[in-house]
Design a protein around this motif. Structure first.
Motif, PDB file in Angstrom:
ATOM      1  N   ALA A 173       0.829  -1.208   0.000  1.00 52.09           N
ATOM      2  CA  ALA A 173       0.000   0.000   0.000  1.00 52.09           C
ATOM      3  C   ALA A 173       0.859   1.252   0.000  1.00 52.09           C
ATOM      4  N   ARG A 174       1.860   1.304   0.874  1.00 49.29           N
ATOM      5  CA  ARG A 174       2.709   2.494   0.910  1.00 49.29           C
ATOM      6  C   ARG A 174       3.613   2.573  -0.315  1.00 49.29           C
ATOM      7  N   LYS A 175       4.065   1.441  -0.809  1.00 46.77           N
ATOM      8  CA  LYS A 175       4.883   1.447  -2.028  1.00 46.77           C
ATOM      9  C   LYS A 175       4.103   2.027  -3.206  1.00 46.77           C
ATOM     10  N   SER A 176       2.821   1.742  -3.232  1.00 49.85           N
ATOM     11  CA  SER A 176       1.980   2.199  -4.339  1.00 49.85           C
ATOM     12  C   SER A 176       1.370   3.569  -4.088  1.00 49.85           C
ATOM     13  N   ALA A 177       1.406   4.023  -2.847  1.00 49.56           N
ATOM     14  CA  ALA A 177       0.808   5.316  -2.502  1.00 49.56           C
ATOM     15  C   ALA A 177       1.742   6.067  -1.560  1.00 49.56           C
ATOM     16  N   PRO A 178       2.842   6.599  -2.083  1.00 45.09           N
ATOM     17  CA  PRO A 178       3.841   7.238  -1.209  1.00 45.09           C
ATOM     18  C   PRO A 178       3.344   8.467  -0.469  1.00 45.09           C
ATOM     19  N   ASN A 179       2.289   9.103  -0.973  1.00 50.39           N
ATOM     20  CA  ASN A 179       1.826  10.348  -0.352  1.00 50.39           C
ATOM     21  C   ASN A 179       0.424  10.265   0.246  1.00 50.39           C
ATOM     22  N   ALA A 180      -0.282   9.180   0.022  1.00 51.36           N
ATOM     23  CA  ALA A 180      -1.670   9.068   0.491  1.00 51.36           C
ATOM     24  C   ALA A 180      -1.732   8.883   2.000  1.00 51.36           C
ATOM     25  N   PHE A 181      -2.895   9.211   2.567  1.00 53.19           N
ATOM     26  CA  PHE A 181      -3.151   9.013   3.989  1.00 53.19           C
ATOM     27  C   PHE A 181      -3.505   7.555   4.198  1.00 53.19           C
ATOM     28  N   LEU A 182      -2.643   6.793   4.885  1.00 58.10           N
ATOM     29  CA  LEU A 182      -2.852   5.367   5.095  1.00 58.10           C
ATOM     30  C   LEU A 182      -3.125   5.070   6.566  1.00 58.10           C
ATOM     31  N   ILE A 183      -4.038   4.135   6.793  1.00 55.87           N
ATOM     32  CA  ILE A 183      -4.462   3.778   8.152  1.00 55.87           C
ATOM     33  C   ILE A 183      -4.113   2.327   8.435  1.00 55.87           C
ATOM     34  N   ALA A 184      -3.276   2.107   9.443  1.00 55.83           N
ATOM     35  CA  ALA A 184      -2.964   0.754   9.899  1.00 55.83           C
ATOM     36  C   ALA A 184      -4.175   0.197  10.651  1.00 55.83           C
ATOM     37  N   ASN A 185      -4.132  -1.107  10.997  1.00 50.04           N
ATOM     38  CA  ASN A 185      -5.348  -1.735  11.529  1.00 50.04           C
ATOM     39  C   ASN A 185      -5.001  -2.919  12.423  1.00 50.04           C
ATOM     40  N   ILE A 186      -5.599  -2.925  13.616  1.00 43.92           N
ATOM     41  CA  ILE A 186      -5.450  -4.059  14.532  1.00 43.92           C
ATOM     42  C   ILE A 186      -6.766  -4.260  15.282  1.00 43.92           C
ATOM     43  N   GLY A 187      -7.094  -5.499  15.570  1.00 42.66           N
ATOM     44  CA  GLY A 187      -8.313  -5.792  16.304  1.00 42.66           C
ATOM     45  C   GLY A 187      -8.193  -5.452  17.774  1.00 42.66           C
ATOM     46  N   GLY A 188      -9.283  -4.982  18.359  1.00 43.05           N
ATOM     47  CA  GLY A 188      -9.268  -4.674  19.780  1.00 43.05           C
ATOM     48  C   GLY A 188      -8.916  -5.880  20.625  1.00 43.05           C
ATOM     49  N   VAL A 189      -9.451  -7.047  20.267  1.00 47.69           N
ATOM     50  CA  VAL A 189      -9.144  -8.271  21.012  1.00 47.69           C
ATOM     51  C   VAL A 189      -7.653  -8.569  20.983  1.00 47.69           C
ATOM     52  N   GLN A 190      -7.012  -8.310  19.834  1.00 51.31           N
ATOM     53  CA  GLN A 190      -5.585  -8.618  19.700  1.00 51.31           C
ATOM     54  C   GLN A 190      -4.691  -7.710  20.545  1.00 51.31           C
ATOM     55  N   LEU A 191      -5.225  -6.561  20.970  1.00 55.50           N
ATOM     56  CA  LEU A 191      -4.424  -5.672  21.817  1.00 55.50           C
ATOM     57  C   LEU A 191      -4.027  -6.339  23.124  1.00 55.50           C
ATOM     58  N   LYS A 192      -4.783  -7.364  23.516  1.00 52.61           N
ATOM     59  CA  LYS A 192      -4.484  -8.049  24.779  1.00 52.61           C
ATOM     60  C   LYS A 192      -3.357  -9.070  24.627  1.00 52.61           C
ATOM     61  N   SER A 193      -2.979  -9.405  23.401  1.00 44.46           N
ATOM     62  CA  SER A 193      -1.984 -10.461  23.211  1.00 44.46           C
ATOM     63  C   SER A 193      -0.780 -10.034  22.389  1.00 44.46           C
ATOM     64  N   ILE A 194      -0.706  -8.758  22.025  1.00 42.40           N
ATOM     65  CA  ILE A 194       0.472  -8.256  21.342  1.00 42.40           C
ATOM     66  C   ILE A 194       1.062  -7.098  22.143  1.00 42.40           C
ATOM     67  N   THR A 195       2.284  -6.723  21.826  1.00 44.13           N
ATOM     68  CA  THR A 195       2.954  -5.657  22.547  1.00 44.13           C
ATOM     69  C   THR A 195       2.821  -4.337  21.807  1.00 44.13           C
ATOM     70  N   LEU A 196       3.153  -3.265  22.490  1.00 40.50           N
ATOM     71  CA  LEU A 196       3.178  -1.954  21.839  1.00 40.50           C
ATOM     72  C   LEU A 196       4.211  -1.931  20.721  1.00 40.50           C
ATOM     73  N   ASP A 197       5.299  -2.654  20.907  1.00 40.85           N
ATOM     74  CA  ASP A 197       6.298  -2.736  19.840  1.00 40.85           C
ATOM     75  C   ASP A 197       5.724  -3.409  18.604  1.00 40.85           C
ATOM     76  N   ASP A 198       4.867  -4.411  18.807  1.00 40.77           N
ATOM     77  CA  ASP A 198       4.200  -5.054  17.678  1.00 40.77           C
ATOM     78  C   ASP A 198       3.316  -4.055  16.936  1.00 40.77           C
ATOM     79  N   VAL A 199       2.593  -3.234  17.693  1.00 39.88           N
ATOM     80  CA  VAL A 199       1.742  -2.222  17.075  1.00 39.88           C
ATOM     81  C   VAL A 199       2.594  -1.234  16.293  1.00 39.88           C
TER      82      VAL A 199
END
Length: 388
Positions: free
Chosen positions: A147-173
């Motif tokens: 997405a970023r390779k194809s859109a170097p200037n566009a506004f891009l939004i990353a995405n993670i599930g709320g449930v997954q916040l309990k099992s991943i680290t801030l570094d992962d995010v």
């Protein structure tokens, strides 16, 4: 490859997840890896909305109950109309985001590339699908980073599930944000989908505190979104207090993810999951109702989504109080065909929006937010009791 012993509590890491296997087996009895399981689920998440009718059955967005007041003397020329807007400190050519859809499969790489190319060409926003899969391997990561390779200037939004916040680290995010050099990150709330999904995790206790922690720790704006069942005023107020910068209401009336997961449950013969998916197929707050409720409850940014299909839908949502609008399924259908199909659809949306602005005498998006409208039918009945 050995497990990363510096991580605790089963936190995900790029190295250790890619090499693990599960107890799941393929149809020929061989073991399948976590990567294969996720790739298959992601592929089903593309194929089912494209090949099956998983739209709302007996409900709608309620946008048909919103009537913009016609202006017979607009006092402007069509070529004077300016559809540009600013959202989260980024200037968009039109109030349109290609909403979060996919990643984690080879087909997703092609789709995200086509969507990103159009977002770049027309200066629209774009979100990617849930990125937990991108932590597993470089191969899956590419389906997002394209997405970023194809859109170097566009506004891009990353995405993670709320449930997954309990099992991943801030570094992962942070790695997810870096994966696409994101301008913001969306945390998606999907209790209905998790409830119906055969391998779902309907465990939402403690997610609010994780959102609060994320807001305090991440440098990009945090957006919280539903995936098709809407946001209520009570949830919106709590999210504003948590410090999130915007809410994507994602109301009901469009694609039913309960329906998608019901069909997946049918394939795995998960009878109870299938039953619940059928029962709750249309569950949720219709988009127009959710938008009115949230706009009257918070001052933070609002993204309207959930069953939007035209530029007129976008105009109605802006008039009801949305800052910007997002669409997923129509763009997915186009991206499955070609980049040109995506481009044609996006241009049509903008022209439809421009027409609605002309017919309401709205020179720009700021003026569109002030136009008069009437509410009708069940939306008016609801608003008369609860919306004021």
């Amino acid at each position: 490859m050995s497990e990363d012993t510096s991580r605790k509590d089963n936190h995900y890491s790029t190295n250790n997840l890619a090499s693990t296997t599960t107890d799941s087996s393929s149809s020929n009895g061989s073991k399948v890896t976590d990567i294969e399981i996720i790739k298959n689920r992601k592929l089903e998440g593309l194929k089912i909305p494209l090949e099956k009718d998983v739209q709302a059955k007996n409900t709608s967005t309620y946008l048909e109950y919103v009537m913009l007041i016609h202006n017979a003397l607009p006092e402007l020329d069509i070529d004077e109309i300016d559809t540009s807007t600013t959202f989260l400190n980024h200037r968009f050519s039109a109030p349109i985001i290609i909403d979060s859809m996919t990643g984690g499969t080879d087909k997703a790489t092609v789709i995200n590339e086509r969507l990103a190319m159009v977002a770049e060409e027309l200066n629209l926003g774009m979100g990617v699908g849930s990125q937990r899969a991108g932590l597993l391997s470089d191969a899956l990561r590419e389906s997002y980073s394209i997405a970023r390779k194809s859109a170097p200037n566009a506004f891009l939004i990353a995405n993670i599930g709320g449930v997954q916040l309990k099992s991943i680290t801030l570094d992962d995010v942070r790695r997810m944000i870096e994966m696409i050099d994101a301008d913001a990150i969306a945390v998606h709330l999907n209790p209905l989908q998790e409830l119906i999904q055969p391998e779902g995790e309907p465990k939402f206790k403690g997610i609010y505190s994780k959102i609060v922690e994320l807001v305090k720790s991440i440098d990009v704006p945090v957006i919280v979104k539903e995936v098709g069942s809407g946001i209520s005023r009570d949830v919106a107020v709590r999210l504003e207090l948590a410090g999130v910068k915007a809410i994507n209401i994602a109301g009901s009336g469009g694609t039913s993810w309960a329906g998608v997961e019901k069909l997946r449950a049918d394939n795995t013969k998960a009878v109870m999951k299938s039953h619940l998916g059928e029962l709750f197929w249309d569950w949720g707050i219709p988009t127009a109702m959710s938008l009115l409720e949230v706009r009257r409850s918070v001052r933070i940014g609002i993204i309207a989504s959930g069953g939007l299909r035209s530029g007129l839908d976008i105009a109605k949502c802006i008039a009801l109080g949305a800052d910007i609008c997002a669409l997923a399924w129509p763009f997915l259908k186009c991206a499955a065909e070609s980049k040109e199909s995506v481009l044609d659809y996006a241009r049509m949306l903008i022209e439809e929006l421009r027409a609605a602005m002309f017919l309401t005498g709205s020179r720009d998006i700021k003026a569109l937010r002030r136009v008069r409208y009437n509410l009708q039918g069940p939306l008016l009945e609801w608003f008369s009791v609860y919306g004021r």
